[in-house]
Design a protein around this motif. Structure first.
Motif, PDB file in Angstrom:
ATOM      1  N   GLU A  32     -16.861 -16.009 -11.779  1.00  0.00           N
ATOM      2  CA  GLU A  32     -16.668 -16.632 -10.663  1.00  0.00           C
ATOM      3  C   GLU A  32     -17.860 -17.434 -10.230  1.00  0.00           C
ATOM      4  N   PRO A  33     -17.798 -18.403  -9.682  1.00  0.00           N
ATOM      5  CA  PRO A  33     -19.282 -19.184  -9.185  1.00  0.00           C
ATOM      6  C   PRO A  33     -19.819 -18.128  -8.017  1.00  0.00           C
ATOM      7  N   MET A  34     -21.209 -17.895  -8.279  1.00  0.00           N
ATOM      8  CA  MET A  34     -21.932 -17.355  -7.143  1.00  0.00           C
ATOM      9  C   MET A  34     -22.214 -18.035  -5.866  1.00  0.00           C
ATOM     10  N   MET A  35     -21.265 -18.067  -5.152  1.00  0.00           N
ATOM     11  CA  MET A  35     -21.234 -18.855  -3.746  1.00  0.00           C
ATOM     12  C   MET A  35     -20.916 -17.846  -2.840  1.00  0.00           C
ATOM     13  N   CYS A  46     -26.693 -10.408  14.008  1.00  0.00           N
ATOM     14  CA  CYS A  46     -27.173 -10.638  12.479  1.00  0.00           C
ATOM     15  C   CYS A  46     -26.121 -11.570  11.900  1.00  0.00           C
ATOM     16  N   LEU A  47     -26.497 -12.025  10.510  1.00  0.00           N
ATOM     17  CA  LEU A  47     -25.566 -12.990   9.864  1.00  0.00           C
ATOM     18  C   LEU A  47     -24.539 -11.952   8.857  1.00  0.00           C
ATOM     19  N   GLU A  48     -23.404 -12.780   8.626  1.00  0.00           N
ATOM     20  CA  GLU A  48     -22.595 -12.041   7.712  1.00  0.00           C
ATOM     21  C   GLU A  48     -22.547 -13.159   6.626  1.00  0.00           C
ATOM     22  N   MET A  49     -22.575 -12.440   5.291  1.00  0.00           N
ATOM     23  CA  MET A  49     -22.522 -13.279   4.091  1.00  0.00           C
ATOM     24  C   MET A  49     -21.603 -12.508   3.474  1.00  0.00           C
ATOM     25  N   TYR A  50     -20.242 -13.676   3.081  1.00  0.00           N
ATOM     26  CA  TYR A  50     -19.410 -13.159   2.228  1.00  0.00           C
ATOM     27  C   TYR A  50     -19.310 -13.969   1.019  1.00  0.00           C
ATOM     28  N   THR A  51     -18.698 -13.341  -0.119  1.00  0.00           N
ATOM     29  CA  THR A  51     -18.429 -14.131  -1.357  1.00  0.00           C
ATOM     30  C   THR A  51     -17.284 -15.228  -0.970  1.00  0.00           C
ATOM     31  N   TRP A  52     -17.419 -16.137  -1.980  1.00  0.00           N
ATOM     32  CA  TRP A  52     -16.592 -17.294  -1.779  1.00  0.00           C
ATOM     33  C   TRP A  52     -14.958 -16.917  -1.656  1.00  0.00           C
ATOM     34  N   GLU A  56     -12.407 -17.083   1.621  1.00  0.00           N
ATOM     35  CA  GLU A  56     -11.227 -17.771   1.363  1.00  0.00           C
ATOM     36  C   GLU A  56     -10.219 -16.654   1.798  1.00  0.00           C
ATOM     37  N   ARG A  57      -9.967 -15.332   1.462  1.00  0.00           N
ATOM     38  CA  ARG A  57      -9.092 -14.585   2.023  1.00  0.00           C
ATOM     39  C   ARG A  57      -9.004 -14.488   3.441  1.00  0.00           C
ATOM     40  N   GLN A  58     -10.493 -14.008   3.846  1.00  0.00           N
ATOM     41  CA  GLN A  58     -10.403 -13.904   5.256  1.00  0.00           C
ATOM     42  C   GLN A  58      -9.905 -15.229   6.094  1.00  0.00           C
ATOM     43  N   SER A  59     -10.371 -16.225   5.835  1.00  0.00           N
ATOM     44  CA  SER A  59     -10.135 -17.431   6.771  1.00  0.00           C
ATOM     45  C   SER A  59      -8.565 -17.912   6.522  1.00  0.00           C
ATOM     46  N   GLU A  60      -7.992 -17.611   5.428  1.00  0.00           N
ATOM     47  CA  GLU A  60      -6.718 -17.973   5.157  1.00  0.00           C
ATOM     48  C   GLU A  60      -5.765 -17.011   6.152  1.00  0.00           C
ATOM     49  N   GLU A  61      -6.194 -15.637   5.897  1.00  0.00           N
ATOM     50  CA  GLU A  61      -5.469 -14.586   6.929  1.00  0.00           C
ATOM     51  C   GLU A  61      -5.732 -15.014   8.338  1.00  0.00           C
ATOM     52  N   THR A  62      -6.675 -15.198   8.905  1.00  0.00           N
ATOM     53  CA  THR A  62      -6.788 -15.792  10.165  1.00  0.00           C
ATOM     54  C   THR A  62      -6.092 -17.197  10.535  1.00  0.00           C
ATOM     55  N   LYS A  63      -6.252 -18.026   9.821  1.00  0.00           N
ATOM     56  CA  LYS A  63      -5.489 -19.242   9.977  1.00  0.00           C
ATOM     57  C   LYS A  63      -3.938 -19.027  10.076  1.00  0.00           C
ATOM     58  N   SER A  64      -3.397 -18.048   9.280  1.00  0.00           N
ATOM     59  CA  SER A  64      -2.174 -17.750   9.273  1.00  0.00           C
ATOM     60  C   SER A  64      -1.271 -17.274  10.434  1.00  0.00           C
ATOM     61  N   ARG A  65      -2.427 -16.868  11.258  1.00  0.00           N
ATOM     62  CA  ARG A  65      -2.240 -16.484  12.637  1.00  0.00           C
ATOM     63  C   ARG A  65      -1.977 -17.258  13.831  1.00  0.00           C
TER      64      ARG A  65
END
Length: 150
Positions: A32-35, A46-52, A56-65
């Protein structure tokens, strides 16, 4: 899914670059790309840092609601996507460049702490990380309260 554990301190150079911890870098799948996506935490300084892939999983879950024909939902989504940065460690020593604006929102001056928090990495100004710790009594009380929820 990658699980991040541990705490690592790093210095911020004059250009806002920070060396990404080698221990975290070694956890990343080679196929996987290291993004990463970096954003401000809603509840803490603080800042939160997520793997790409986690982002994607979190934003799609949020958007689906959401219903984007609902003004409040559209406004929430706009704010949810605001002040995000995609970062990739460079190939040489693994430096990442987090926008100065994001670093300033959490009070970073010279040093940060990368704190592994399972599915994400938190990035703290070193001084704020130390002062954010719960007392032992607060932690025990919170653990007791949460244990009653099940």
């Amino acid at each position: 899914m990658v699980k991040f554990i541990g705490e690592y301190t790093a210095k911020v150079d004059d250009k806002g670059r920070i060396v990404f911890p080698a221990a975290f870098k070694s956890l990343m799948p080679s196929d996987e790309p290291m993004m990463f996506v970096v954003k401000k935490d809603i509840f803490a300084d603080c800042l939160e840092m997520y793997t790409w892939s986690e982002w994607e999983r979190q934003s799609e879950e949020t958007k689906s609601r959401l219903n984007f024909f609902n003004r409040a939902h559209a406004e929430f989504w706009r704010e949810y996507m605001r002040d995000r940065a995609v970062v990739e460690p460079d190939g040489k020593i693994g430096r990442i460049n987090i926008p100065r604006k994001l670093l300033e929102t959490i009070g970073v001056t010279k040093e940060v702490v990368f704190s592994g928090n399972d599915h994400k990495i938190e990035i703290w100004a070193k001084e704020r990380f130390e002062s954010s710790r719960l007392s032992n009594e607060e932690y025990i009380s919170l653990a007791g309260m949460l244990s009653e929820l099940k």
